[in-house]
Design an enzyme around this catalytic site. Structure first.
Site, PDB file in Angstrom:
ATOM      1  CG  ASN A 115      -0.215   0.046   2.536  1.00 36.64           C
ATOM      2  OD1 ASN A 115       1.020  -0.005   2.580  1.00 36.64           O
ATOM      3  ND2 ASN A 115      -0.955   0.119   3.635  1.00 36.64           N
ATOM      4  CG  HIS A 117       3.523   0.233   4.829  1.00 32.76           C
ATOM      5  ND1 HIS A 117       2.673  -0.617   5.511  1.00 32.76           N
ATOM      6  CD2 HIS A 117       4.612  -0.537   4.539  1.00 32.76           C
ATOM      7  CE1 HIS A 117       3.229  -1.808   5.615  1.00 32.76           C
ATOM      8  NE2 HIS A 117       4.408  -1.792   5.024  1.00 32.76           N
ATOM      9  CD  GLU A 122      -0.086   0.825   7.349  1.00 30.65           C
ATOM     10  OE1 GLU A 122       0.298   0.865   6.165  1.00 30.65           O
ATOM     11  OE2 GLU A 122      -0.318  -0.244   7.929  1.00 30.65           O
TER      12      GLU A 122
HETATM   13  P1  PGA Z   1       8.151  -7.196   3.015  1.00 35.42           P
HETATM   14  O1  PGA Z   1       7.509  -5.952   3.750  1.00 35.42           O
HETATM   15  O2  PGA Z   1       9.625  -6.919   2.926  1.00 35.42           O
HETATM   16  O3  PGA Z   1       7.857  -8.367   3.879  1.00 35.42           O
HETATM   17  O4  PGA Z   1       7.531  -7.302   1.656  1.00 35.42           O
HETATM   18  C1  PGA Z   1       7.904  -4.674   3.415  1.00 35.42           C
HETATM   19  C2  PGA Z   1       7.083  -3.666   4.161  1.00 35.42           C
HETATM   20  O5  PGA Z   1       5.916  -3.945   4.485  1.00 35.42           O
HETATM   21  O6  PGA Z   1       7.586  -2.561   4.410  1.00 35.42           O
END
Ligand code: PGA
Length: 222
Positions: A115, A117, A122
């Site tokens: 998304n 973030h 967020e």
């Molecule tokens: P991920 O998460 O490395 O497990 O894809 C990244 C994040 O949510 O910042």
């Protein structure tokens, strides 16, 4: 590695999740081969689930211990990770922010959420946000539920460095792989900076490298 050679007492901002795992494996290998010395390094992690203790297997304390810290020669007192069990969250966040200010981050490693973030900033996260307690979005709870036995077990809140905290790093490296990140990478790099896509604030940083694989970069025009 270059950063470490240039400055053995470097301050690193670190991320959790699947993205930086390859990097951490490489650091461990090089350290075991005695090709690096991390004894003077200071680290700051981006975030921690609120309500999880450091020995909870899904806490980011535990993740960092298992995937990096227990394998290298970093001093425990040089490791900073937000405390998910703090009994005064406002005071703890202020303290964490002050620690970052007192030890400016030389190099910040970042992943990106589907998304958009960064850390747990967020959508809706302001450019001037600092370390604080945040509510996790439905998408983040759902994305991260693969690490828990059920979605209900995923904490609903987290402590995260803010956008301003992250942007204070002297250099940033953003890593992304996989087509589930393609939309986020596109909004981060090709949409006007806004709180809708927190990673887009990074466009305002003057020293950032973005490393994506073909899938994650699949929607980029340029
Ligand atoms: P991920 O998460 O490395 O497990 O894809 C990244 C994040 O949510 O910042």
């Amino acid at each position: 590695m270059n950063q470490l050679i240039k400055k053995p007492e470097s301050v690193f901002g670190l991320a959790t999740g699947s993205t930086p795992l390859g990097l951490y494996k490489e650091i461990i290998l090089r350290c075991k081969a005695r090709k690096c010395d991390l004894s003077q390094v200071i680290t700051f992690n981006l975030d921690e689930y609120y309500g999880l203790s450091s020995d909870h297997p899904q806490s980011y304390h535990y993740f960092m211990q298992e995937n990096l810290f227990k394998h290298i020669d970093i001093k425990p007192e040089n490791i900073y990770i937000p405390d998910g069990m703090t009994d005064d969250v406002q005071k703890h966040c202020r303290w964490y922010e002050e620690q970052v200010r007192a030890h400016p981050i030389d190099l910040q490693i970042l992943g990106i959420g589907a998304n958009g973030h960064i850390g747990f900033n967020e959508p809706g996260s302001a450019e001037d946000s600092v370390t604080r307690l945040v509510d996790l979005s439905e998408q983040t709870i759902s994305d991260n539920s693969i690490y828990f036995s059920s979605k209900e077990e995923v904490p609903k809140q987290a402590i995260t460095m803010g956008i301003k905290t992250i942007m204070s790093a002297k250099k940033i490296i953003l890593l992304a792989s996989g087509d589930n990140k393609a939309k986020a990478v596109k909004c981060a790099l090709e949409e006007s900076p806004s709180a809708n896509c927190p990673a887009s604030w990074l466009q305002k940083h003057n020293n950032i490298d973005v490393i994506v694989d073909e899938d994650a970069g699949g929607l980029l025009k340029n």
